[in-house]
Enzyme design. Structure first.
Site, mmCIF file in Angstrom:
data_model
loop_
_atom_site.group_PDB
_atom_site.id
_atom_site.type_symbol
_atom_site.label_atom_id
_atom_site.label_comp_id
_atom_site.label_asym_id
_atom_site.label_seq_id
_atom_site.Cartn_x
_atom_site.Cartn_y
_atom_site.Cartn_z
ATOM 1 N N GLU A 48 0.842 -1.286 -0.088
ATOM 2 C CA GLU A 48 0.105 0.071 -0.011
ATOM 3 C C GLU A 48 0.760 1.380 -0.056
ATOM 4 O OE1 GLU A 48 -3.027 0.467 -0.795
ATOM 5 O OE2 GLU A 48 -3.627 -1.497 -0.747
ATOM 6 N N TYR A 131 -6.255 6.920 4.191
ATOM 7 C CA TYR A 131 -6.343 5.674 3.101
ATOM 8 C C TYR A 131 -5.685 4.596 3.585
ATOM 9 C CZ TYR A 131 -5.407 2.890 -0.536
ATOM 10 O OH TYR A 131 -5.199 1.716 -1.466
ATOM 11 N N ASP A 149 -9.027 5.732 -2.404
ATOM 12 C CA ASP A 149 -7.864 6.358 -2.846
ATOM 13 C C ASP A 149 -8.304 6.882 -4.026
ATOM 14 O OD1 ASP A 149 -8.472 4.273 -4.697
ATOM 15 O OD2 ASP A 149 -6.504 3.137 -4.400
ATOM 16 N N GLU A 188 -11.096 -3.904 -1.957
ATOM 17 C CA GLU A 188 -9.983 -4.107 -3.060
ATOM 18 C C GLU A 188 -10.625 -4.208 -4.244
ATOM 19 O OE1 GLU A 188 -7.404 -7.438 -2.379
ATOM 20 O OE2 GLU A 188 -5.631 -6.460 -3.093
ATOM 21 N N CYS A 205 -17.502 0.754 -19.992
ATOM 22 C CA CYS A 205 -18.908 0.438 -19.225
ATOM 23 C C CYS A 205 -19.426 -0.651 -19.561
ATOM 24 C CB CYS A 205 -19.742 1.934 -19.534
ATOM 25 S SG CYS A 205 -19.077 3.451 -18.810
ATOM 26 N N CYS A 214 -25.121 2.660 -12.062
ATOM 27 C CA CYS A 214 -24.159 3.914 -12.278
ATOM 28 C C CYS A 214 -24.998 4.882 -12.818
ATOM 29 C CB CYS A 214 -23.063 3.679 -13.227
ATOM 30 S SG CYS A 214 -21.547 4.804 -13.486
HETATM 31 N N1 ADE Z 1 -4.038 0.388 -5.387
HETATM 32 C C1 ADE Z 1 -3.981 0.339 -3.938
HETATM 33 N N2 ADE Z 1 -3.986 -0.709 -3.058
HETATM 34 C C2 ADE Z 1 -4.168 -1.857 -4.347
HETATM 35 C C3 ADE Z 1 -4.163 -3.048 -4.258
HETATM 36 N N3 ADE Z 1 -4.276 -3.694 -3.142
HETATM 37 N N4 ADE Z 1 -4.449 -3.839 -5.497
HETATM 38 C C4 ADE Z 1 -4.429 -2.788 -6.760
HETATM 39 N N5 ADE Z 1 -4.242 -1.699 -6.554
HETATM 40 C C5 ADE Z 1 -4.245 -0.984 -5.421
#
Ligand code: ADE
Length: 368
Positions: A48, A131, A149, A188, A205, A214
């Protein structure tokens, strides 16, 4: 943050669909990534931090090398910072590596070497903001907390057709949709949807599990959400660097102070050209101020352009000759006369690494 009644109603009526559609999409579309294979909380944490400002493709090989070299918080905490920076070389945003190293030391001292699960406690560690705390707590410990994020912000802004959603609003939306069973997979999956389908431009889409709910899609303009922020052009600076070579092919390098940008990294000493100053004069002044030496500026050997987050630079490297004084650290953390082998082992920013390659090429052709 309180949501409007209309928003709450929408979220409630769509909750089951949102959870089921997203989780089953993720089950069949999730990429196989190194940090998703039998992961530990520590691996989630490292990934992360690396993913904060860097693309998944770039992070993969860095992540694998990092985990091999530092497999546990203890291994990281007890390693020298320079070894950590060396493995981070090329990833950028080096304050992440310094913070990660300090945080590992705190995990060792205050949490018996194990990453805490609670998001509030996670946030006390250097480099962990809202985050990242949410991502670690949910992905590693299945605690139902949001992890919003940039990708997740875009997905949710489109789903609800929001122009400029506030962070608290986005967290409330996630909270109302997070399943109790598997909040980590839900978070995730949201990130993955943003990365693979709900991309900034030309979102796919037709492949989206949330197309039916959406609002941006229903409006026929998914790309319009969230509204793009106005970007100011970045300021530009000319920067000069000295490649000063003494006998036995030793080259003068300096280490940046820990609190500065690119802190802890090694560089060819130099600095910003001031207004009205020539490049050569800037270099002579910088070496006098930074290291207390007088140099003669000989030939230009490399020009490197680079964009950082808040400014751009053109870096001019010159071969120089020491004509008076003994180097000392006035505005740096350390200095050394490095051999070519030393240069390869030192952690450097990409700009200085380019110069180091050029120096190596020149010195080896001189020899041949
Ligand atoms: N961006 C942030 N965390 C992530 C994750 N676990 N897998 C893919 N992209 C990410």
């Amino acid at each position: 943050m309180e949501l409007s009644e209309a928003e709450s109603h929408f979220l409630e009526t769509q909750r089951d669909f949102a959870q089921n559609a997203l989780l089953s999409w993720f089950a069949s579309h999730a990429r196989r990534l190194p940090w998703r294979e039998n992961r530990s909380p520590y691996q989630v944490w490292v990934s992360e931090i690396m993913l904060q400002q860097t693309q998944v493709e770039t992070v993969q090989s860095y992540f694998q090398r990092f985990i091999e070299r530092f497999p546990t918080p203890k291994a990281l905490a007890t390693a020298p910072l320079e070894a950590v920076l060396k493995l981070w070389e090329g990833l950028g945003y080096y304050s992440r590596a310094r913070a990660l190293h300090r945080a590992a030391q705190q995990v060792l001292e205050r949490h018996q070497g194990r990453l805490p699960a609670d998001p509030e406690t996670l946030r006390t560690l250097p480099g962990i903001g809202p985050y990242t705390a949410g991502a670690i707590a949910s992905l590693a410990f299945n605690i139902p907390v949001p992890a919003v994020d940039g990708n997740v912000r875009r997905v949710l802004a489109r789903a609800l057709a929001l122009n400029d959603p506030a962070p608290g609003q986005l967290e409330s939306i996630v909270r109302s949709w997070l399943p109790d069973q598997n909040p980590g997979a839900f978070n995730e999956a949201l990130m993955e949807l943003g990365a693979l389908v709900c991309r900034p431009r030309r979102p796919q889409c037709t492949a989206c599990p949330w197309r039916e709910l959406c609002r941006a899609y229903a409006l026929g303009q998914p790309e319009r959400f969230p509204a793009a922020k106005a970007r100011k052009p970045l300021p530009h600076y000319d920067v000069v660097a000295a490649v000063t070579i003494r006998e036995n092919r030793q080259i003068l390098v300096a280490q940046r102070r820990p609190e500065d940008m690119l802190g802890g990294l090694w560089e060819f000493p130099g600095g910003k050209r001031q207004e009205g100053e020539s490049l050569e004069a800037a270099l002579r002044r910088e070496l006098q101020e930074e290291m207390g030496i007088t140099v003669e500026v000989e030939t230009q050997i490399e020009v490197v352009r680079h964009a950082y987050t808040h400014f751009r630079i053109t870096l001019y490297a010159y071969q120089c000759r020491l004509i008076a004084g003994e180097p000392q650290c006035i505005e740096c953390a350390d200095f050394k006369w490095a051999t070519l082998e030393d240069l390869r082992a030192l952690p450097m920013a990409v700009t200085d690494r380019r110069i180091a390659h050029t120096v190596e090429r020149r010195l080896s052709t001189e020899e041949g």
